[in-house]
Design a protein around this motif. Structure first.
Motif, PDB file in Angstrom:
ATOM      1  N   THR A 192      55.999  49.578  36.503  1.00  0.00           N
ATOM      2  CA  THR A 192      56.897  48.458  36.749  1.00  0.00           C
ATOM      3  C   THR A 192      58.140  48.583  35.877  1.00  0.00           C
ATOM      4  O   THR A 192      58.149  49.317  34.887  1.00  0.00           O
ATOM      5  CB  THR A 192      56.214  47.108  36.441  1.00  0.00           C
ATOM      6  N   VAL A 200      58.221  47.091  41.113  1.00  0.00           N
ATOM      7  CA  VAL A 200      57.020  47.918  41.058  1.00  0.00           C
ATOM      8  C   VAL A 200      57.327  49.226  41.778  1.00  0.00           C
ATOM      9  O   VAL A 200      57.972  49.232  42.828  1.00  0.00           O
ATOM     10  CB  VAL A 200      55.804  47.198  41.690  1.00  0.00           C
ATOM     11  N   LEU A 211      51.233  42.699  42.797  1.00  0.00           N
ATOM     12  CA  LEU A 211      51.971  42.573  41.545  1.00  0.00           C
ATOM     13  C   LEU A 211      51.883  41.124  41.091  1.00  0.00           C
ATOM     14  O   LEU A 211      52.136  40.210  41.874  1.00  0.00           O
ATOM     15  CB  LEU A 211      53.441  42.963  41.739  1.00  0.00           C
ATOM     16  N   LEU A 235      53.786  41.846  33.735  1.00  0.00           N
ATOM     17  CA  LEU A 235      53.717  42.370  35.103  1.00  0.00           C
ATOM     18  C   LEU A 235      52.500  43.288  35.257  1.00  0.00           C
ATOM     19  O   LEU A 235      52.609  44.497  35.080  1.00  0.00           O
ATOM     20  CB  LEU A 235      54.989  43.157  35.445  1.00  0.00           C
ATOM     21  N   VAL A 279      49.857  45.296  37.658  1.00  0.00           N
ATOM     22  CA  VAL A 279      49.735  45.813  39.026  1.00  0.00           C
ATOM     23  C   VAL A 279      48.259  46.076  39.274  1.00  0.00           C
ATOM     24  O   VAL A 279      47.641  46.881  38.573  1.00  0.00           O
ATOM     25  CB  VAL A 279      50.559  47.096  39.229  1.00  0.00           C
TER      26      VAL A 279
END
Length: 250
Positions: free
Chosen positions: A55, A76, A89, A152, A154
């Motif tokens: 990210t 992303v 995400l 963030l 993922v």
């Protein structure tokens, strides 16, 4: 002789004009869009073969001193050689940084938010092709009287694995200017609150636990178990509870 002098003078003026155009063009281009950074990010669970998820966040944002509003771009990227398949995400705010909306994403229910966070959104991605990226416009507010962080992660579609996580990484300024129209904040910088002696832990909400300070995002400390656990930028971090967030769009 006069003609020669005129030719030399004209040539000098053209050279100067050309140089000025080049300098102006370079300066204008440099201010178009700030650079993006993966600072505070680290791979967690092993991604599928050929998939490389990361990210990016802007290295600099600006907070309106009147409305406290700011805009952040969350990106992303799949730097691998194979498509990602279904992933998601998460965009999560901590302390003084509150996420108010993420374009095309679903708000995470309060009961499913990570411990210590105040807001979050889940962005479902059907597939991210190899070498491609996807960016999201994030609307947020930042209380300059506090520190503020963003995270963030993922994950796979159901949130059982976290392939990559950036943060919680701080945005901040060493010397905020409350009298200016806007305050610039830098990624990876702890915010120095505008009000001396303000309660820096005011943004934490789970069980009254105080969020540890995060230092420069040059090393990451894994703290969570496999799956929904978070990792943190800096010398200390916080724990994400094992409650699995609801899938976005439900």
């Amino acid at each position: 002789m006069s003609s020669r002098r005129m030719t030399i003078a004209t040539g000098s003026l053209l050279t100067a004009s050309f140089s000025a155009v080049m300098i102006f063009s370079f300066s204008a281009g440099a201010d178009d869009e700030g650079p993006m950074s993966g600072k505070g990010g680290k791979a967690v669970d092993k991604a599928p073969a050929g998939v490389e998820l990361t990210t990016l966040l802007p290295e600099k944002i600006e907070v309106d001193n009147s409305s406290k509003e700011t805009a952040i771009t969350a990106t992303v990227k799949n730097g691998g050689t194979k498509d990602s398949g279904e992933i998601r995400l998460l965009v999560v705010g901590f302390d003084g940084l509150s996420v108010k909306g993420v374009e095309g994403c679903a708000e995470i229910a309060e009961k499913d938010l990570p411990e210590g966070s105040n807001s979050g959104f889940a962005c479902a991605i059907d597939n991210l092709a190899a070498g491609k990226s996807k960016s999201y416009a994030v609307d947020a507010t930042f209380d300059l009287k506090k520190e503020g962080k963003i995270c963030l992660p993922v994950q796979d579609a159901d949130g059982t694995k976290t392939f990559w996580q950036q943060g919680p990484v701080p945005f901040g300024a060493n010397n905020p200017s409350p009298n200016a129209p806007a305050t610039p904040l830098l990624l990876g910088t702890d915010n120095s609150p505008v009000t001396p002696g303000s309660d820096k832990a005011g943004g934490a909400k789970s069980g009254g636990k105080e969020l540890p300070k995060t230092g420069p995002a040059d090393r990451i400390l894994p703290l969570g178990a496999v799956g929904a656990a978070l990792i943190s930028a800096g010398a200390a971090g916080l724990w994400w509870t094992q409650r699995r967030p609801e899938r976005s769009g439900s």
